[in-house]
Design a protein around this motif. Sequence first.
Motif, PDB file in Angstrom:
ATOM      1  N   THR A   2     -51.221 -42.073 116.542  1.00 43.60           N
ATOM      2  CA  THR A   2     -51.083 -43.517 116.629  1.00 43.60           C
ATOM      3  C   THR A   2     -49.776 -43.885 117.321  1.00 43.60           C
ATOM      4  O   THR A   2     -48.731 -43.300 117.080  1.00 43.60           O
ATOM      5  CB  THR A   2     -51.101 -44.139 115.215  1.00 43.60           C
ATOM      6  N   ARG A   7     -43.642 -45.510 111.396  1.00 36.46           N
ATOM      7  CA  ARG A   7     -43.692 -45.910 109.989  1.00 36.46           C
ATOM      8  C   ARG A   7     -43.309 -44.763 109.072  1.00 36.46           C
ATOM      9  O   ARG A   7     -43.010 -44.959 107.894  1.00 36.46           O
ATOM     10  CB  ARG A   7     -45.090 -46.416 109.648  1.00 36.46           C
ATOM     11  N   ASP A  33     -55.835 -39.675 111.791  1.00 34.33           N
ATOM     12  CA  ASP A  33     -55.680 -40.894 110.980  1.00 34.33           C
ATOM     13  C   ASP A  33     -54.258 -41.079 110.462  1.00 34.33           C
ATOM     14  O   ASP A  33     -54.048 -41.694 109.406  1.00 34.33           O
ATOM     15  CB  ASP A  33     -56.655 -40.881 109.790  1.00 34.33           C
ATOM     16  N   PRO A  35     -50.403 -42.604 110.393  1.00 36.15           N
ATOM     17  CA  PRO A  35     -49.642 -43.763 110.869  1.00 36.15           C
ATOM     18  C   PRO A  35     -48.719 -43.316 111.999  1.00 36.15           C
ATOM     19  O   PRO A  35     -48.481 -42.115 112.190  1.00 36.15           O
ATOM     20  CB  PRO A  35     -48.839 -44.178 109.634  1.00 36.15           C
ATOM     21  N   ALA A  36     -48.201 -44.246 112.759  1.00 35.66           N
ATOM     22  CA  ALA A  36     -47.237 -43.899 113.805  1.00 35.66           C
ATOM     23  C   ALA A  36     -46.057 -43.173 113.163  1.00 35.66           C
ATOM     24  O   ALA A  36     -45.521 -43.616 112.145  1.00 35.66           O
ATOM     25  CB  ALA A  36     -46.756 -45.152 114.515  1.00 35.66           C
ATOM     26  N   THR A  88     -37.030 -44.480 109.599  1.00 36.84           N
ATOM     27  CA  THR A  88     -37.915 -45.085 108.611  1.00 36.84           C
ATOM     28  C   THR A  88     -37.445 -44.748 107.202  1.00 36.84           C
ATOM     29  O   THR A  88     -36.549 -43.925 107.008  1.00 36.84           O
ATOM     30  CB  THR A  88     -39.371 -44.592 108.787  1.00 36.84           C
ATOM     31  N   ALA A 106     -50.966 -38.100 107.240  1.00 37.71           N
ATOM     32  CA  ALA A 106     -51.690 -39.196 106.606  1.00 37.71           C
ATOM     33  C   ALA A 106     -51.694 -39.043 105.084  1.00 37.71           C
ATOM     34  O   ALA A 106     -51.486 -40.016 104.349  1.00 37.71           O
ATOM     35  CB  ALA A 106     -53.121 -39.254 107.137  1.00 37.71           C
ATOM     36  N   GLY A 109     -48.183 -39.552 103.634  1.00 34.09           N
ATOM     37  CA  GLY A 109     -47.853 -40.971 103.819  1.00 34.09           C
ATOM     38  C   GLY A 109     -48.522 -41.843 102.772  1.00 34.09           C
ATOM     39  O   GLY A 109     -47.906 -42.755 102.207  1.00 34.09           O
ATOM     40  N   ARG A 110     -49.816 -41.570 102.510  1.00 37.60           N
ATOM     41  CA  ARG A 110     -50.524 -42.324 101.466  1.00 37.60           C
ATOM     42  C   ARG A 110     -49.904 -42.051 100.099  1.00 37.60           C
ATOM     43  O   ARG A 110     -49.775 -42.951  99.265  1.00 37.60           O
ATOM     44  CB  ARG A 110     -52.005 -41.951 101.443  1.00 37.60           C
ATOM     45  N   GLU A 113     -47.047 -44.154  99.045  1.00 34.32           N
ATOM     46  CA  GLU A 113     -47.313 -45.545  98.683  1.00 34.32           C
ATOM     47  C   GLU A 113     -47.299 -45.737  97.173  1.00 34.32           C
ATOM     48  O   GLU A 113     -47.011 -46.835  96.686  1.00 34.32           O
ATOM     49  CB  GLU A 113     -48.668 -45.981  99.255  1.00 34.32           C
TER      50      GLU A 113
END
Length: 291
Positions: A2, A7, A33, A35-36, A88, A106, A109-110, A113
Motif C-alpha cells: 500500500t 502508518r 493487505d 497498511p502503508a 510512526t 497486517a 498491525g491489527r 489496535e
Amino acid sequence: MTSGPARVSVVIPTYNAAHVIGQQLGALVEQIDAPAFEVIVADNGSTDNLAAAVGEWTSQLMQLRVVDASRGSGVSFARNTGIRAASTDRILLCDADDVVSNGWVAALGRGLETHPLVSGPVETTRLSGRSASWVPVPSLTTGLFETWGGRTYGIGCNLGIRRNVWTEIGGFDETYPAGAEEIDFAWRAQDAGHAMGYVADALVHYRIRTDLRGVLKKQLNSGRGSATLYAKFRPAEVVPKSTIRRVRHEALLLRRFPWRGTPDARRQWLCTAAFEAGKLWEARRLGTPAP
C-alpha cells in the motif's frame, strides 16, 4: 504494498547481514493487505556491503532507508536507534537474517489496535535445516514464550510495540549481552501495566545459524542474558543452587555427554553446555548467584 504516508514502521537491527537481508526485504515486498509501512534498517556498524545490498530494494520498497546505529554496539542499541528514527507510533521489529510471512505486517498491525505489545509464532526448519534441532526452540511455536514463574514474553525477531510503551519504560536495555533483552523489555512493560498479546497469524521463519561456532556463541550469550535478567529482577520464584547443588548439576551434565549418540545429539549437548557456561560466567562477573 500500500502507498501513502506510513502508518506502521518496520525496524530491522542489522550487523553484517548483506548476504541475507535481501530475503527479508523481499518478504516485505510481498506483504498482503498491509497498511502503508516504512522500513528502517538500523546499521550497527556493518563492515560488509550492507548499504549496496539494501539499495537494491529501494525501487520496490519506496519507504526504505538505512539509519546509522554505529555509535553503540548490540542489538538493543540498534533497535532503540531505529525506533527513534521511525515516523510512526506503531513499531514492528524483525531481524535481518529471518523471513517474515506475507501477512506479518497486517497481522501485527491489527494486533497493536487492541494490545500495547504483540508477538507471534516462529518456525525454525525452513531456513535452518538440521541446525534447528541443536537448540531448545520448538520447530513451530504456538504461543508466547514462558520463563520463570510462568511469565511470558515475545521473541525479539517478532515484536510489535506501541511507541508510548517503548518511551514509558525507557526502550530496550542496552547493557544486556545479546540474549534475554526481549525478556527484560516484556517484564518491564508488564510491570508498568502493559500486557503482551499473541497474534497467531504473524509467523516469522527464524534462522538458526548453520555453523556450530556461531550457534554456541549465541547460546553462551543467552546464558549470560539469563544471569543478567536474574541479577536485575531477583524473581522470588527462582532459588539459586547452592555451591554443592551447582557442582552436582554441572557434573550430571558432563556425565550425560552422548558419547555414543549422533553428531546432532552431541551438538545439542554442546549448546546446553554453552548456555550453562554463559550463566556461570556472567553471574561471576556480576557477583550474583547463577539462576
